[in-house]
Structure formats: structure tokens, C-alpha cells
Design a protein around this motif. Structure first.
Motif, PDB file in Angstrom:
ATOM      1  N   THR A  27       2.377   7.091  -4.752  1.00  0.00           N
ATOM      2  CA  THR A  27       2.839   6.044  -3.836  1.00  0.00           C
ATOM      3  C   THR A  27       3.431   4.883  -4.635  1.00  0.00           C
ATOM      4  N   LEU A  28       2.737   4.506  -5.707  1.00  0.00           N
ATOM      5  CA  LEU A  28       3.223   3.422  -6.574  1.00  0.00           C
ATOM      6  C   LEU A  28       4.552   3.780  -7.224  1.00  0.00           C
ATOM      7  N   PRO A  37       7.449   2.894   1.725  1.00  0.00           N
ATOM      8  CA  PRO A  37       6.255   3.719   1.472  1.00  0.00           C
ATOM      9  C   PRO A  37       6.509   5.174   1.869  1.00  0.00           C
ATOM     10  N   VAL A  38       6.187   6.075   0.967  1.00  0.00           N
ATOM     11  CA  VAL A  38       6.398   7.495   1.238  1.00  0.00           C
ATOM     12  C   VAL A  38       5.061   8.152   1.541  1.00  0.00           C
ATOM     13  N   LYS A  39       5.119   9.223   2.285  1.00  0.00           N
ATOM     14  CA  LYS A  39       3.924  10.026   2.528  1.00  0.00           C
ATOM     15  C   LYS A  39       3.783  10.976   1.344  1.00  0.00           C
ATOM     16  N   THR A  40       2.611  11.003   0.759  1.00  0.00           N
ATOM     17  CA  THR A  40       2.438  11.821  -0.442  1.00  0.00           C
ATOM     18  C   THR A  40       1.497  12.979  -0.185  1.00  0.00           C
ATOM     19  N   LEU A 157       1.080  -0.149  -0.905  1.00  0.00           N
ATOM     20  CA  LEU A 157       1.425  -0.098   0.513  1.00  0.00           C
ATOM     21  C   LEU A 157       2.287  -1.303   0.896  1.00  0.00           C
ATOM     22  N   THR A 158       1.843  -2.499   0.517  1.00  0.00           N
ATOM     23  CA  THR A 158       2.569  -3.720   0.886  1.00  0.00           C
ATOM     24  C   THR A 158       3.546  -4.164  -0.193  1.00  0.00           C
TER      25      THR A 158
END
Ligand SMILES: Nc1nc2c(ncn2[C@@H]2O[C@H](COP(=O)(O)OP(=O)(O)OP(=O)(O)O)[C@@H](O)[C@H]2O)c(=O)[nH]1
Ligand SMILES: [Mg+2]
Length: 182
Positions: A27-28, A37-40, A157-158
Motif C-alpha cells: 500500500t505504501l 490507495p490501491v487494494k492489495t 491510507l491517508t
């Protein structure tokens, strides 16, 4: 040993990202590249991405899967790395000792001698995240003598803390490149 090559103003560096499964490394990785933000999925093997930072710094980021069955191969990624980014899940208090033990094992590897590291206390926006001060106390990073290091709170996330994380990364790399060139 890796080389932070500085030709003219440009610096290139190999960055390896490690940490327990679900810490938020993948995610980072994509947040640092400026993606939403991507779904991993849990990483099996690794992801590798280039990242150009301001100030003519080109990074190659290696994001290595952290599931326990994969950690035996972490050592295969260490050769030639200029810096380690070690990602913690700040909400995973139960596995903080395990995360610290795995960090110690990585830093103990001969390829990591004098390689700096940046610990990212990720998921800081979560209500149940341990505060950075507590994480700092629990980790006791001072024990890892012979390495320059930094600790930064962030949220993949943010995006909070990510500019500061890149700044710390740059400073650690610059201190290393000066060290190498002398
Ligand atoms: N609340 C919160 N969740 C996050 C954050 N970063 C990542 N996550 C979530 O944590 C979970 C795991 O994220 P990944 O990026 O796949 O974790 P990983 O470290 O790459 O895991 P492995 O590939 O198995 O080593 C996902 O559900 C992410 O959405 C964050 O900053 N805050
Ligand atoms: Mg991953």
C-alpha cells in the motif's frame, strides 16, 4: 555492497522495504508513487518500482512479501541495498516483538553492515494505533549500533507522514553517500 552513486547532482539508490505481512508495504509503495490507495493482496515474492524524488534522487523500491513462510528469503534481497525501510503495523501490538525480532535478524546480516534504516510506524490514522512515543520506547532502536536510523509515523491510507518519510529517507541516504565517498 551497494553504491549510492552521485554523478553530478543525481543520486541513485536501492531501497528494500520489509516488515511483517499486512504491515502495509505494498500500500505504501503505490502511495509513495502518488497513486490513490490501491487494494492489495498479500505479496508473494516482491514488487519493484522506480521512484524519482525531488533533488535528482532516483530510487528503486523493492517491496518484499512479509508472510512468515517468505521471511527465509528476505536475505536474498539484501545485497546491494543502500537503505532498509522497515514497516510496522501500529495497530498490531501483539506482533510488535515479532516485528522487532525480524528487524534485528535483517540488520544482523553481513550485507546490512552500516546500512541505514528507516522504521515507518504505519496505520497511525487508525483509532487503535499505538502512539509513536510508545512504539519508540518499545523498539529501543538505539541498540542497533553502527546504523544510522530514523523513525517516522505515517498512514499509507491517508498519506499523512509520507513526505516526512521521504525526507528522512533522503537524509539517511545522503549521510551514507558522504560516508562511502570518504
Ligand atoms: N488503516 C490502515 N490500513 C492500512 C494502511 N496501510 C495498509 N493498510 C491495510 O493493511 C492491509 C495490508 O496491506 P498491504 O500493503 O497488502 O500489506 P503488506 O505489508 O504488503 O503485506 P504482505 O505483502 O503480506 O507482506 C490492507 O488491507 C491495507 O489496506 C494504513 O495506513 N492504515
Ligand atoms: Mg505486500
Amino acid at each position: 555492497m551497494g553504491s549510492v552513486t552521485s554523478r553530478g547532482p543525481r543520486m541513485e539508490a536501492q531501497v528494500v522495504m520489509m516488515g511483517l505481512d499486512s504491515a502495509g508495504k505494498t500500500t505504501l509503495l503505490y502511495r509513495l508513487k502518488g497513486h490513490q490507495p490501491v487494494k492489495t493482496l498479500p505479496t508473494v515474492g516482491f514488487n519493484v518500482e522506480p521512484l524519482d524524488m525531488p533533488g535528482h534522487v532516483s530510487l528503486t523500491l523493492w517491496d518484499v512479501g512479509g508472510q512468515s513462510r517468505l521471511r527465509a528469503s528476505w536475505k536474498d534481497y539484501l545485497e546491494g541495498m543502500d537503505i532498509l525501510v522497515y514497516v510496522l503495523d501500529s495497530t498490531d501490538e501483539a506482533r510488535l516483538p515479532e516485528a522487532l525480532a525480524e528487524l534485528a535478524a535483517v540488520l544482523d546480516h553481513p550485507h546490512m553492515a552500516s546500512v541505514p534504516f528507516l522504521v515507518l510506524a504505519n496505520k497511525q490514522e487508525a483509532p487503535d494505533a499505538l502512539p509513536l512515543m510508545e512504539i519508540r520506547a518499545r523498539l529501543g532502536l538505539e541498540r542497533f549500533q553502527g546504523h544510522s536510523w530514523a523513525l517516522q509515523a505515517c498512514s499509507a491510507l491517508t498519506g499523512v507522514g509520507l513526505p516526512e518519510a521521504l525526507q528522512s529517507l533522503g537524509s539517511l541516504l545522503r549521510s551514507r553517500s558522504h560516508h562511502v565517498s570518504r
